[in-house]
Design a protein around this motif. Structure first.
Motif, PDB file in Angstrom:
ATOM      1  N   SER A  62     -16.223  -6.107  -4.762  1.00 23.36           N
ATOM      2  CA  SER A  62     -15.084  -5.290  -4.331  1.00 23.36           C
ATOM      3  C   SER A  62     -13.768  -6.025  -4.553  1.00 23.36           C
ATOM      4  O   SER A  62     -12.771  -5.446  -4.985  1.00 23.36           O
ATOM      5  CB  SER A  62     -15.250  -4.924  -2.853  1.00 23.36           C
ATOM      6  OG  SER A  62     -14.146  -4.205  -2.394  1.00 23.36           O
ATOM      7  N   TRP A  98     -17.658   1.528 -16.737  1.00 19.88           N
ATOM      8  CA  TRP A  98     -17.564   2.395 -15.549  1.00 19.88           C
ATOM      9  C   TRP A  98     -18.982   2.747 -15.128  1.00 19.88           C
ATOM     10  O   TRP A  98     -19.615   3.636 -15.672  1.00 19.88           O
ATOM     11  CB  TRP A  98     -16.759   3.649 -15.890  1.00 19.88           C
ATOM     12  CG  TRP A  98     -16.657   4.624 -14.753  1.00 19.88           C
ATOM     13  CD1 TRP A  98     -16.798   4.353 -13.425  1.00 19.88           C
ATOM     14  CD2 TRP A  98     -16.397   6.029 -14.841  1.00 19.88           C
ATOM     15  NE1 TRP A  98     -16.640   5.495 -12.677  1.00 19.88           N
ATOM     16  CE2 TRP A  98     -16.394   6.527 -13.520  1.00 19.88           C
ATOM     17  CE3 TRP A  98     -16.168   6.887 -15.913  1.00 19.88           C
ATOM     18  CZ2 TRP A  98     -16.173   7.886 -13.244  1.00 19.88           C
ATOM     19  CZ3 TRP A  98     -15.946   8.233 -15.644  1.00 19.88           C
ATOM     20  CH2 TRP A  98     -15.941   8.714 -14.326  1.00 19.88           C
ATOM     21  N   ALA A 129     -21.143   2.653  -8.252  1.00 19.93           N
ATOM     22  CA  ALA A 129     -20.480   3.548  -7.297  1.00 19.93           C
ATOM     23  C   ALA A 129     -18.963   3.547  -7.444  1.00 19.93           C
ATOM     24  O   ALA A 129     -18.272   4.156  -6.628  1.00 19.93           O
ATOM     25  CB  ALA A 129     -20.865   3.133  -5.865  1.00 19.93           C
ATOM     26  N   GLU A 130     -18.441   2.891  -8.468  1.00 20.28           N
ATOM     27  CA  GLU A 130     -16.985   2.842  -8.621  1.00 20.28           C
ATOM     28  C   GLU A 130     -16.432   4.231  -8.922  1.00 20.28           C
ATOM     29  O   GLU A 130     -16.855   4.885  -9.869  1.00 20.28           O
ATOM     30  CB  GLU A 130     -16.601   1.891  -9.760  1.00 20.28           C
ATOM     31  CG  GLU A 130     -15.091   1.715  -9.895  1.00 20.28           C
ATOM     32  CD  GLU A 130     -14.684   0.757 -11.000  1.00 20.28           C
ATOM     33  OE1 GLU A 130     -13.545   0.265 -10.975  1.00 20.28           O
ATOM     34  OE2 GLU A 130     -15.515   0.496 -11.898  1.00 20.28           O
ATOM     35  N   PRO A 131     -15.471   4.715  -8.120  1.00 22.20           N
ATOM     36  CA  PRO A 131     -14.888   6.036  -8.396  1.00 22.20           C
ATOM     37  C   PRO A 131     -14.160   6.058  -9.739  1.00 22.20           C
ATOM     38  O   PRO A 131     -13.631   5.043 -10.196  1.00 22.20           O
ATOM     39  CB  PRO A 131     -13.896   6.239  -7.238  1.00 22.20           C
ATOM     40  CG  PRO A 131     -14.302   5.252  -6.192  1.00 22.20           C
ATOM     41  CD  PRO A 131     -14.906   4.093  -6.927  1.00 22.20           C
ATOM     42  N   GLY A 132     -14.146   7.229 -10.369  1.00 20.10           N
ATOM     43  CA  GLY A 132     -13.493   7.354 -11.663  1.00 20.10           C
ATOM     44  C   GLY A 132     -12.020   6.997 -11.612  1.00 20.10           C
ATOM     45  O   GLY A 132     -11.502   6.305 -12.496  1.00 20.10           O
ATOM     46  N   LEU A 133     -11.323   7.464 -10.571  1.00 22.65           N
ATOM     47  CA  LEU A 133      -9.896   7.155 -10.447  1.00 22.65           C
ATOM     48  C   LEU A 133      -9.686   5.662 -10.259  1.00 22.65           C
ATOM     49  O   LEU A 133      -8.765   5.076 -10.843  1.00 22.65           O
ATOM     50  CB  LEU A 133      -9.289   7.936  -9.282  1.00 22.65           C
ATOM     51  CG  LEU A 133      -7.804   7.681  -9.011  1.00 22.65           C
ATOM     52  CD1 LEU A 133      -6.952   8.039 -10.232  1.00 22.65           C
ATOM     53  CD2 LEU A 133      -7.323   8.455  -7.774  1.00 22.65           C
ATOM     54  N   GLY A 134     -10.533   5.034  -9.452  1.00 25.20           N
ATOM     55  CA  GLY A 134     -10.412   3.591  -9.241  1.00 25.20           C
ATOM     56  C   GLY A 134     -10.607   2.812 -10.521  1.00 25.20           C
ATOM     57  O   GLY A 134      -9.875   1.863 -10.810  1.00 25.20           O
ATOM     58  N   ASN A 135     -11.585   3.233 -11.328  1.00 30.14           N
ATOM     59  CA  ASN A 135     -11.826   2.563 -12.601  1.00 30.14           C
ATOM     60  C   ASN A 135     -10.637   2.736 -13.540  1.00 30.14           C
ATOM     61  O   ASN A 135     -10.189   1.785 -14.190  1.00 30.14           O
ATOM     62  CB  ASN A 135     -13.097   3.115 -13.251  1.00 30.14           C
ATOM     63  CG  ASN A 135     -13.371   2.507 -14.609  1.00 30.14           C
ATOM     64  OD1 ASN A 135     -12.877   2.989 -15.617  1.00 30.14           O
ATOM     65  ND2 ASN A 135     -14.153   1.440 -14.635  1.00 30.14           N
TER      66      ASN A 135
END
Length: 260
Positions: free
Chosen positions: A9, A201, A204-210
């Protein structure tokens, strides 16, 4: 949260110095979109093969920090490109380098703004579980190839971490099955080099976060697009054979590159 999760994280947290470049890139992307939309509709009445989507996607890649190099066999003038899938950056990279349109899962078609943008680049939406739509999909494929010359598919069906290939799903080739004999089938390896784990990508990484994390990078993202030789006729007997041999070809060049 365990130690490994906390470390992961922390690695993916956007540093303070990343936000100014995110803001600059988002502004540049919006300005590029507006300019290209105007150019697209201005040219639309005069050309079937509108060059604007390719140039827009190439510009998107450059704004996002991509530095793409094309090596190997030149992309076939009329054909299907079968590529591994690591990141959303694969799309602007591959389209910008080859001018290809794409086959996408029909789930994207439910997002109206995204569907609209995809359709400007002749995207074919595949409903894998609806046999009634196959004829319509085949017709879409033919139109897309007539307009762009090339159509790209990510046969893994999702993104991987780039260290290995996921199984290739032959069902994703159903839309091109009827025209396989008339088209070149060319495997493509998208190689992000040693930085691939940070680009991918996955999980569990969100698309927006990536997306924000990649936009926050100050260093360029170097990508080598390896265009492998088209599959010979004996490896194209059916879509399962195509999926198997394309995966083997990409896996072989990945293994050779990392061994050397």
């Amino acid at each position: 949260m365990n130690t490994a999760a906390a470390t992961s994280s922390a690695k993916r947290r956007i540093p303070l110095r990343g936000w100014p470049i995110i803001a600059l890139r988002l502004a540049a992307l919006l300005a590029t979109l507006l300019a290209c939309l105007g150019a697209y509709y201005l040219l639309a009445p005069f050309t079937r093969a509108n060059p604007v989507p390719r140039r827009f996607l190439r510009a998107v890649g450059m704004i996002c920090g991509l530095r793409t190099r094309l090596v190997g066999s030149p992309p076939a003038r009329r054909g299907v490109l079968l590529a591994n899938h690591v990141s959303w950056l694969d799309i602007p990279a591959l389209a910008g380098a080859t001018g290809t349109a794409f086959v996408a899962h029909d789930g994207l078609a439910g997002i109206d703004p995204l569907r609209w943008l995809c359709e400007l680049n002749d995207t074919v939406f595949v409903a894998r579980h609806d046999r009634r739509s196959v004829a319509a999909q085949i017709e879409q494929v033919r139109r897309a190839i007539a307009d762009t010359g090339r159509l790209a598919i990510f046969p893994e069906g999702t993104t991987s971490d780039g260290s290995r290939l996921l199984p290739f799903k032959s069902s994703l080739l159903s839309a091109v099955d009827a025209d396989c004999d008339a088209l070149a089938i060319q495997p493509i390896w998208l190689d992000y080099g040693p930085q691939v784990a940070d680009i991918a990508w996955v999980g569990a990484e969100p698309g927006l976060g990536n997306a924000l994390r990649l936009l926050a990078r100050w260093r360029p993202i170097r990508l080598t697009v390896h265009c492998l030789p088209p599959l010979p006729a004996e490896q194209r007997t059916d879509r399962k054979a195509i999926a198997r041999h394309a995966r083997e070809a990409i896996e072989q060049v990945m293994t050779r590159s990392r061994a050397g």
